[in-house]
Design an enzyme around this catalytic site. Structure first.
Site, short mmCIF file in Angstrom:
data_model
loop_
_atom_site.label_atom_id
_atom_site.label_comp_id
_atom_site.label_asym_id
_atom_site.label_seq_id
_atom_site.Cartn_x
_atom_site.Cartn_y
_atom_site.Cartn_z
N ASP A 132 0.77 -1.52 0.31
CA ASP A 132 0.30 0.12 0.03
C ASP A 132 0.83 1.47 0.17
O ASP A 132 0.23 2.14 -0.36
CB ASP A 132 -0.97 0.17 1.01
N ASP A 203 -3.45 5.00 -2.39
CA ASP A 203 -2.97 3.64 -1.70
C ASP A 203 -2.15 3.15 -3.38
O ASP A 203 -2.40 2.77 -4.33
CB ASP A 203 -3.82 2.62 -1.80
N HIS A 251 -8.18 -1.80 -2.76
CA HIS A 251 -7.24 -1.93 -3.85
C HIS A 251 -7.85 -2.70 -5.38
O HIS A 251 -8.65 -3.53 -4.95
CB HIS A 251 -6.20 -2.76 -3.24
N HIS A 355 -0.08 -10.58 -1.72
CA HIS A 355 0.45 -9.41 -2.83
C HIS A 355 0.74 -8.30 -1.28
O HIS A 355 1.52 -7.50 -1.77
CB HIS A 355 -0.49 -9.76 -4.17
N CYS A 356 -0.85 -8.15 -1.02
CA CYS A 356 -0.40 -7.09 -0.10
C CYS A 356 1.05 -6.79 1.11
O CYS A 356 1.29 -5.66 1.37
CB CYS A 356 -1.91 -7.46 1.07
#
Length: 371
Positions: A132, A203, A251, A355-356
């Site tokens: 982010d 983000d 996202h 992934h985050c």
């Protein structure tokens, strides 16, 4: 120009990534989401907490669940949540290292400490989701103008790494630091956007890299002025496309996940066939119909079941996927993609899948056109 079919054939059988090259050059170099991974930042859960209530936190994360901001359950997560999250992050990091990837971590932060800017004060959240915060494109790494006050100084946890990347020849820039007054957000607007348009806001996880094409999701965590700023900064070398009407949450990487050249995974619930970004017109699609609910350990989840779409490619033939997402794993394997299934027990609690909780810093490859 390479065609999609040529690129897909070239990447149909890729061995695990070797150790990073010793060739000189910027440590930051990434053009897409699938080239063989050489360096990655993985987050930490130390001190994670729900920040104190404010108009932004309420509008972005809680408006659908509570009558007013006073009902937000602010404060630290219980010790079990932190311990399990850190165990799973450590296992993820060890897996990456076993495939020759250099893994870096943010510095621990006292997220309970208060801070502020003119007009507001807050406390912090976590260093769990570096995706982010930082946006690497080519040899440049961008600090994002994040949408929540509680994450205003989160990039500071990565400054020791950013300094090293600059010394290697990478470019480090920061988007304009936003003011984030109360008028930035409109909770439950009925019609129109949740976030205002008087300063660039996004983000980094609103963005996906597809070589020369960059996808930017307009949502409650990214506005049109943020899109315009990114277009201006990247210049004519890149084509920055707005993704609209797909998911108005936050996202993009729980709705669209890139696998390799010519293959993309799409949430069938969020993306209809006529909403697929035009750059994927000739690509094969994995339509993901549903997700396994992996559960949560808080008063309610901060992420939907679509957190399961949040997987990471080590290289074009190997993905790290939440081990509970067996149907998705089967779909990937049916397309010739190997899978490393790993636990991610607190993905919905802390709002971050593989992934985050990571950001790719260097992938071995060159800038290509995949459309």
């Amino acid at each position: 120009m390479s065609t999609v079919s040529d690129l897909a054939a070239a990447h149909s059988a890729v061995a695990p990534s070797p150790a990073p090259s010793s060739a000189r050059g910027p440590l930051v170099q990434v053009h897409n989401e699938w080239d063989p991974l050489e360096e990655m930042i993985v987050g930490i859960a130390d001190g994670a907490r729900v920040p104190r209530a404010d108009p932004g936190l309420y509008a972005v994360d809680y408006a659908e669940r509570h009558a007013d901001a006073s009902e937000i359950p602010s404060g630290p997560y219980e010790d079990r949540v932190i311990a399990e999250a850190n165990e799973d992050l450590a296992r993820f990091a060890e897996t990456l290292e076993a495939h020759g990837v250099v893994v870096r971590r943010p510095q621990p932060t006292d997220h309970a400490a208060g801070f502020g800017a003119p007009g507001w004060t807050t406390d912090g959240e976590y260093n769990y989701c570096p995706r982010d915060v930082l946006l690497p494109i080519g040899d440049m790494i961008i600090e994002a103008p994040m949408i929540l006050r509680s994450r205003y100084f989160e990039p500071f946890a990565y400054r020791h790494l950013l300094a090293e990347y600059v010394e290697s020849g990478a470019r480090w820039i920061s988007a304009p630091k936003p003011q984030l007054p109360d008028g930035t957000w409109t909770a439950r607007p009925g019609e129109g956007p949740i976030i205002a348009e008087f300063e660039p806001l996004f983000d980094a996880a609103n963005v996906l890299r597809v070589g020369r094409d960059i996808l930017f999701q307009i949502s409650r965590s990214g506005n049109r002025l943020g899109l315009a700023w990114l277009r201006a900064v990247l210049g004519p070398r890149y084509r920055v496309h707005a993704v609209e009407g797909v998911y108005d949450g936050t996202h993009i990487d729980t709705s669209i996940t890139l696998v390799r050249p010519g293959l993309v995974a799409l949430s069938a619930e969020r993306v209809s066939p006529d909403e697929v970004p035009a750059i994927f017109a000739r690509w094969d699609k994995i339509w993901v119909e549903d997700m396994v609910d992996t559960g949560y350990a808080w008063s309610y989840p901060r992420a939907s079941i679509w957190q399961g779409m949040n997987f990471v490619m080590i290289n074009p033939g190997l993905a790290v996927v939440n081990e509970l997402q067996r149907p998705l794993i089967g779909q990937l394997e049916a397309h010739g993609v190997g899978v490393v299934p790993l636990p991610m027990r607190q993905a919905r609690t802390l709002s971050g899948g593989f992934h985050c909780v990571s950001v790719d810093i260097r992938r071995r490859g060159t800038l290509e056109d995949y459309t």
